[in-house]
Every structure is written in structure tokens, then in C-alpha cells.
Design an enzyme around this catalytic site. Sequence first.
Site, short mmCIF file in Angstrom:
data_model
loop_
_atom_site.label_atom_id
_atom_site.label_comp_id
_atom_site.label_asym_id
_atom_site.label_seq_id
_atom_site.Cartn_x
_atom_site.Cartn_y
_atom_site.Cartn_z
CE LYS A 1 -4.05 1.69 2.63
NZ LYS A 1 -4.98 1.30 3.71
CG MET B 1 -4.80 6.36 3.43
SD MET B 1 -3.39 5.36 3.94
CE MET B 1 -2.90 6.18 5.45
CB SER C 1 -7.98 3.18 2.75
OG SER C 1 -7.26 2.43 3.71
CB VAL D 1 -7.83 2.20 10.77
CG1 VAL D 1 -8.57 3.17 9.86
CG2 VAL D 1 -7.79 2.74 12.19
N GLY D 2 -10.68 0.43 9.81
CA GLY D 2 -12.13 0.41 9.89
C GLY D 2 -12.76 -0.52 8.87
N GLY D 3 -11.91 -1.31 8.20
CA GLY D 3 -12.38 -2.21 7.15
C GLY D 3 -11.55 -2.09 5.89
CB SER D 4 -8.64 0.05 5.15
OG SER D 4 -9.28 1.21 5.60
#
Length: 556
Positions: free
Chosen positions: A145, A194, A220, A241-244
Site C-alpha cells: 500500500k 485513507m 482504503s 483501521v475500519g475495514g480497509s
Amino acid sequence: MGSNEESSWQHRVEQKRQRCANHIPAEWRIPNEVMASLHAPLADHKNNLIQNDIIRESGIMTQHELQITEEYTVPELLAALANGRLSSVEVTMAYCKRAAIAQQLVSCLTETMFAEARERAQYLDQLRSQGQLVGPLHGLPVSIKDSFHYKGTEATIGMVCFLDEVSTGHSPLVDILLNLGAVIYVKTNVPQTMMALDSHNNVFGRTLNPWNTTLTPGGSSGGEGALVALRGSPLGVGTDVGGSIRVPALCCGTYGFRPSASRVPNAGTRICSTSGMRFILSCAGPLSLDLDGLEVFFRSVFDIQPSLYDSTVIDVPWRDVRAKSKLRIGVVPEHPVFPLHPPIKRILAEAIQRLEHQGHEIVHLTNEECWIKELNEVASGIFGLDQSALGHVLSAGEPVVPALQHIGAQIAKVKQFHKPSLPDMSSMDRLAKLAALNTRRAELKEEYRKMWKQHDLDICLAPPAQNTAVAHDAFGPAPYTIFLNCLDYPACVIPFGQVNELDATETFQVGDEHIAPEYDYKSVEGAPCGIQVFTTTMRDEECLQMSKIIDQCLKG
């Protein structure tokens, strides 16, 4: 925004894009007649690049290169590299070439290191000819990434303010991958800040979904998802961090794993948040088209003692565990505030049916036991404590991308229609707010501990999202992934099925008190589907082994 300011950032972006385009060799450029066979512009017209095998149709890759990138799992590639059946140069150049083609189709790359990758592959082949292997990833191309630093390239994370800042060293995880023998050859695209689930920014533009170019690849780590789906990478590294990691895995039809926080090194990366504001931790993790590839990544990284490279790591080697043949599986239900699109509901029901048929025990949990809305409230509150990302965007004079604006509107809608479960924090300073949010987070973690023990669960199954990939800028929040970041539970997305004619007649309407994207069967027909499974914190090994059992059950 003044016209001079606007032209200034646009000029810098134009220069950056041209430099990136110049790195693709002329002989790797897709012929005009092949591009003309696609419906353009691609972002506005449905093109299934995978089903139509556009990479093969381009005529750029040899038959041998196509076999390398299409017919090997990660363990099979590593075995062939170790015994000399394949050289690192031929494997690396096959993936460099395929990644370059993917970039021209879906804009999934940011930085390319093709020449450096070839040199490293030659070095690794020379060592192997002398009977030496650098490590368990010897000769394997690995994509990363854009947020990871790779010396001599930029880590802009798609933000104008970071343009022209060349990385002077590697991120710890990059050093580890190189010491394990990997070849780093490309970096992949992300959304602005992001913090959106649509990989679009003003620097590199919009990444498209290779299954349907009118849909998002997720975010992201959307560049990774699209690249892996097109077989332009055997193993990609994203962050979550939340589903990335998990949302791109769902949208692009790959496997993706969000590990427990601080197990995989993730320090020394480009961030746009305030340094030290680390409350819900971003986790680095893998995406691949085979589950064994995920295990290769974890086993290799954990066994090299990563704390010697990154002081923030919880240094626990990969454990060899055996999963029970028959599992007790909790099922997270649809939440009334976050209703599921018809294909997701159907796929979950099919998965449960197959698991039950194979003798696994299903425990249907209640919404009251799963606390989805409450965990999302806590996560949203914690993220809202730091507004520096937006400040970075505005400081460079660039506009906020539509996906971020859409997420903001959806979060505002939740607050408008649903009474918060958190105490009123309007009069609190940031430190008091953080204390209140952390207190509530701890309470919810305790509720999950009690629920898990009460039902004697081995693993849980949940929707990976309310929807499959949807139209660009329409994804919104990710309630079914972010609650696991708040809990810090490891989770794996397993691809399973596609949107098909069974979903054509089902209706779905977004009510005033619902948070969900609109559903249009025609627009998402053929999109990949999947499920999400998770275990409790630091049970990453169990989560992966049980994921293998569940994956085999679904395939069978």
C-alpha cells in the site's frame, strides 16, 4: 479557493502523473485497438476486465508469463523459486508486466520500482545459484500500500501536501519483507486521507473495480484489492483501521485478513492524523487469491522477531494450532439501522446452510448481544477527536473528494434519526471525551467476552458489509467491519458467490432511518460476494485455520 492556488496544485499533480506514466515501458503499453474494444470512459461504463480476460487479450504477456501469474498459489510459487524451476527474474518481470497492464486499466498503482525489482531479482537468483536462500519469501514479488515508505519513492497517500517528499528509508515492515527475500515492485492507490471506502484522490485519480469498472474497488486498500484481483500481485499488503483490507477484499473477490492490533509491524508509515493519537490502531495485513498465501505472510513475518524492527509490535511468534473439525459458529444478525442488500442476505443464508449441512453448529446471536450500533458510535467518536487529516487536505488547496463528503453526510444522518447511546459529551474537552469513549469501549469489550463465553463460540460469521461493491462514491460507512476494529478482533473476508439472477427480483429501499447505499441489481450484477469471520483478540492463528475449514465447506 483562488484560481492561482487551484492551478498550482493541479500543475503539481499533472507533473507527478506524467512521471508515473513514464515508468511504464513502451512495450508494456496496451495497444490502442484493445483499449478501443472497451466501453469508455471506463468509470462510467460497465466493463468486466476479468471475465473478458483483457490482460491476455492485450497480447503483451507471453504464455509463460501468463502461466506464472495465473496457475500458481503463493506456496507453489515459493516452492518453484526455491527449487529453481522458476527464477526470481522471470517471476518478478511477469508480475511487473501484469501490474503495469492493470494500472492502465484500473489505475491501481502509485509508485513503480520495475528496474530496481529486476536488479534485486537478479541478485536473489545469483544467491540461489550458490545454494543460498535469503528467507522464506525468497524471490516472491510483494505489492505494498502507498502508505508504506520505500526508499527513493514517495508516500503521498494521494494527498497534494505530501507530493515531492521522497522517502529516505523503508518502513519496518518493508525491511522485514526484504530480509525475508521478497521483491517489492509496486505501491498501490488509496483514498484521500485513507478514511473512505472508495480509492479516489486528486493525485492519482480513481481506482476502478476490475469486475465492473462502474463500481468501487473499496478502500482504503482498494489499489491492492484491484491489483490482486487482476493477478498483478500474488500477495499484497494493506492496512485496516475500519475495514480497509476487508472491504476491498469483498469488493474485488479476494481473501483479506485484518490481524489483531500490533502483531504485524505498522510503524514508520505515512499518516495524516496527529502523531500520538493512536486509539483505534491501524493494522497491516495481507490480501491474496489463496488463503495459504495469507498464512505464508503471517508465519514469515512473525517468525523473524519483528520487534527487532518495530518497537510497537507485540512479539508473539506464529503458533501452530489445530482447529476442531466441527465448529460452533455464532452468526451476527442484520442490524435494523444498517440493513443488508439482497445479495448479501442471500449469500449469508447460503453459507449458513452449507455450514449446517457439513455438521457445524450455528448459534444465531441477537442484535442486543452484538452491539453493532454502539460500537460504531464509539469508533466514530474516537475518530472524530482528530481533525488533522482534513486540515492537511485544505492546507494544499485541493478539494475534498466526494466519497469523504458522502461518509460525512451518512454519519450526520445517523445522529439526526437515532438517539445516541453515549453520554452527552458536548461540554467535555477532548481528554474527557476520550476517557468517556474508552470507558464505553471497555464496557462493550466486556459484553463481548461474556457473550462469547456464554455461547461457547469457536468463531463468528458476519456480513463483511451491507452491500457488495457499489457505484463510485456511494459506499458510505462500514458498520460491519469497523465494530471489529473497535473490539480489536482478528477477521478474515472469504470470497463466496456473485450477485446473480436470484437477486434480480428482490426489492430494497433505504428508509429515512436507515444508513445504506441504494440497491440497483443491474448495476451490481456479477459483483463478487463474500462473508466475514472473526475470533477474539490474539486468536489470529485460530481465525485463519477455521477460515480454511469454512472456505472448504463453502467451496464444497
